[in-house]
Motif scaffolding. Structure first.
Motif, mmCIF file in Angstrom:
data_model
loop_
_atom_site.group_PDB
_atom_site.id
_atom_site.type_symbol
_atom_site.label_atom_id
_atom_site.label_comp_id
_atom_site.label_asym_id
_atom_site.label_seq_id
_atom_site.Cartn_x
_atom_site.Cartn_y
_atom_site.Cartn_z
ATOM 1 N N PHE A 150 0.834 -1.187 0.000
ATOM 2 C CA PHE A 150 0.000 0.000 0.000
ATOM 3 C C PHE A 150 0.876 1.246 0.000
ATOM 4 O O PHE A 150 1.715 1.408 0.878
ATOM 5 C CB PHE A 150 -0.911 0.021 1.228
ATOM 6 N N LEU A 151 0.673 2.120 -0.979
ATOM 7 C CA LEU A 151 1.469 3.342 -1.077
ATOM 8 C C LEU A 151 0.894 4.419 -0.169
ATOM 9 O O LEU A 151 -0.254 4.835 -0.328
ATOM 10 C CB LEU A 151 1.512 3.840 -2.513
ATOM 11 N N ASN A 152 1.683 4.854 0.799
ATOM 12 C CA ASN A 152 1.303 5.956 1.673
ATOM 13 C C ASN A 152 1.877 7.239 1.085
ATOM 14 O O ASN A 152 3.088 7.464 1.149
ATOM 15 C CB ASN A 152 1.860 5.717 3.078
ATOM 16 N N PHE A 158 5.864 2.510 0.908
ATOM 17 C CA PHE A 158 4.906 1.427 1.078
ATOM 18 C C PHE A 158 4.837 1.012 2.549
ATOM 19 O O PHE A 158 5.866 0.787 3.186
ATOM 20 C CB PHE A 158 5.318 0.228 0.225
ATOM 21 N N THR A 159 3.620 0.925 3.081
ATOM 22 C CA THR A 159 3.429 0.551 4.477
ATOM 23 C C THR A 159 2.237 -0.389 4.596
ATOM 24 O O THR A 159 1.549 -0.672 3.623
ATOM 25 C CB THR A 159 3.189 1.791 5.367
ATOM 26 N N THR A 161 -0.102 -3.872 6.028
ATOM 27 C CA THR A 161 -0.067 -5.331 6.062
ATOM 28 C C THR A 161 0.407 -5.959 4.759
ATOM 29 O O THR A 161 1.047 -7.010 4.778
ATOM 30 C CB THR A 161 -1.457 -5.882 6.419
ATOM 31 N N ALA A 162 0.105 -5.323 3.633
ATOM 32 C CA ALA A 162 0.544 -5.884 2.347
ATOM 33 C C ALA A 162 2.066 -5.876 2.255
ATOM 34 O O ALA A 162 2.683 -6.856 1.813
ATOM 35 C CB ALA A 162 -0.061 -5.098 1.193
ATOM 36 N N SER A 163 2.678 -4.799 2.684
ATOM 37 C CA SER A 163 4.141 -4.717 2.671
ATOM 38 C C SER A 163 4.749 -5.746 3.622
ATOM 39 O O SER A 163 5.771 -6.370 3.316
ATOM 40 C CB SER A 163 4.598 -3.307 3.069
ATOM 41 N N ILE A 164 4.119 -5.919 4.763
ATOM 42 C CA ILE A 164 4.619 -6.895 5.743
ATOM 43 C C ILE A 164 4.573 -8.308 5.162
ATOM 44 O O ILE A 164 5.515 -9.089 5.325
ATOM 45 C CB ILE A 164 3.793 -6.814 7.037
ATOM 46 N N VAL A 199 5.870 -2.151 9.656
ATOM 47 C CA VAL A 199 6.864 -2.553 8.658
ATOM 48 C C VAL A 199 8.261 -2.564 9.280
ATOM 49 O O VAL A 199 9.037 -3.501 9.091
ATOM 50 C CB VAL A 199 6.824 -1.623 7.432
ATOM 51 N N LYS A 200 8.582 -1.527 10.031
ATOM 52 C CA LYS A 200 9.885 -1.464 10.692
ATOM 53 C C LYS A 200 10.075 -2.671 11.619
ATOM 54 O O LYS A 200 11.159 -3.255 11.696
ATOM 55 C CB LYS A 200 10.000 -0.162 11.487
#
Length: 258
Positions: A150-152, A158-159, A161-164, A199-200
């Motif tokens: 998801f593009l923030n 990108f941040t 759940t999808a990025s995770i 994400v971090k």
């Protein structure tokens, strides 16, 4: 109004409200959107704001009125940028030939990416920050991966759940983690918001060595989303010379690199 005066006013608006759009500023100053885009690009290049889709956001929380009178916005950000650059340069020294590293969304990592782009180390770089792949892609010794997700637009990365999920199978020899703030009394390391922090957290879990990038201004911030503890990191890279801060960090047995 001269261009310089317009940019000063634009910066005042961004710092006061947290963000501004190209369209709003064009209407306010009765100039073209292209002129505003150029203004924002030059302000961002000077480290005075963060470019985002359709506009720009402030680079740090707004100063109090007392702080604003004590120091001009330009000087505040110049000092902050100098600190970030010192941290980025020290982080570069920790990167070795053949490393697989992660750079998260942070202005310090953007400066580190500049060093990587100009360097001669063969690396694999994964990032969730939009500007970084474009910056270092021209270096033939660097393989670049972008997480997607998801593009923030506010964070320009990108941040969520999808990025995770996309990060799940990826392991890193070293991760360089930028922060919104570090609150030593509570041992808290904080991000701008929860999606960024999650994400971090995932990157920390997937990295063999974890470097916390914190210029001296970050130790003055006491609010945000807590995604980690200070002792979750292998080392802290900072430019601070504050004896109290350094003493408290040393009590936790964490190496301090500066």
């Amino acid at each position: 109004m001269f261009r310089r005066q317009r940019r000063e006013k634009i910066l005042e608006i961004i710092n006061a409200t947290g963000h501004a759009t190209v369209e709003e500023l064009a209407k306010l100053f009765h100039v073209s959107v292209d002129s505003i885009r150029k203004d924002l690009r030059e302000l961002a290049d000077a480290g005075l704001c963060i470019r985002a889709y359709g506009g720009a956001t402030r680079i740090k929380p707004a100063a109090t009125e007392t702080e604003a009178h004590a120091q001009s916005p330009e000087l505040q950000v110049t000092d902050n940028r100098t600190g970030r650059l010192a941290v980025a340069e020290r982080a570069w020294e920790e990167i070795n030939e053949g490393d697989a590293i992660f750079l998260d969304i942070s202005q310090t990592n953007l400066l580190l990416a500049h060093l990587i782009a100009e360097g001669d180390k063969r690396l694999i770089v994964t990032t969730n920050m939009l500007e970084i792949p474009r910056l270092i892609a021209a270096n033939p010794k660097v393989t670049v991966l972008a997480t997607g997700g998801f593009l923030n637009p506010q964070l320009t990365g990108f941040t969520g759940t999808a990025s995770i999920s996309l990060l799940e199978p990826l392991l890193f020899s070293k991760a360089f983690i930028g922060v919104h703030g570090v609150h030593i009394p509570s041992n808290a390391v904080m991000s701008f918001n929860m999606d960024d922090g999650m994400v971090k957290r995932k990157v920390i879990d997937n990295a063999s060595e974890r470097f916390l990038l914190a210029d001296q201004d970050k130790f003055a911030i006491e609010s945000g989303y807590r995604f980690a503890s200070v002792d979750d990191f292998s080392a802290i890279i900072t430019d601070t010379t504050n004896a109290s801060i350094l003493s408290e960090l040393e009590k936790r047995g964490i190496p301090i690199l500066g």
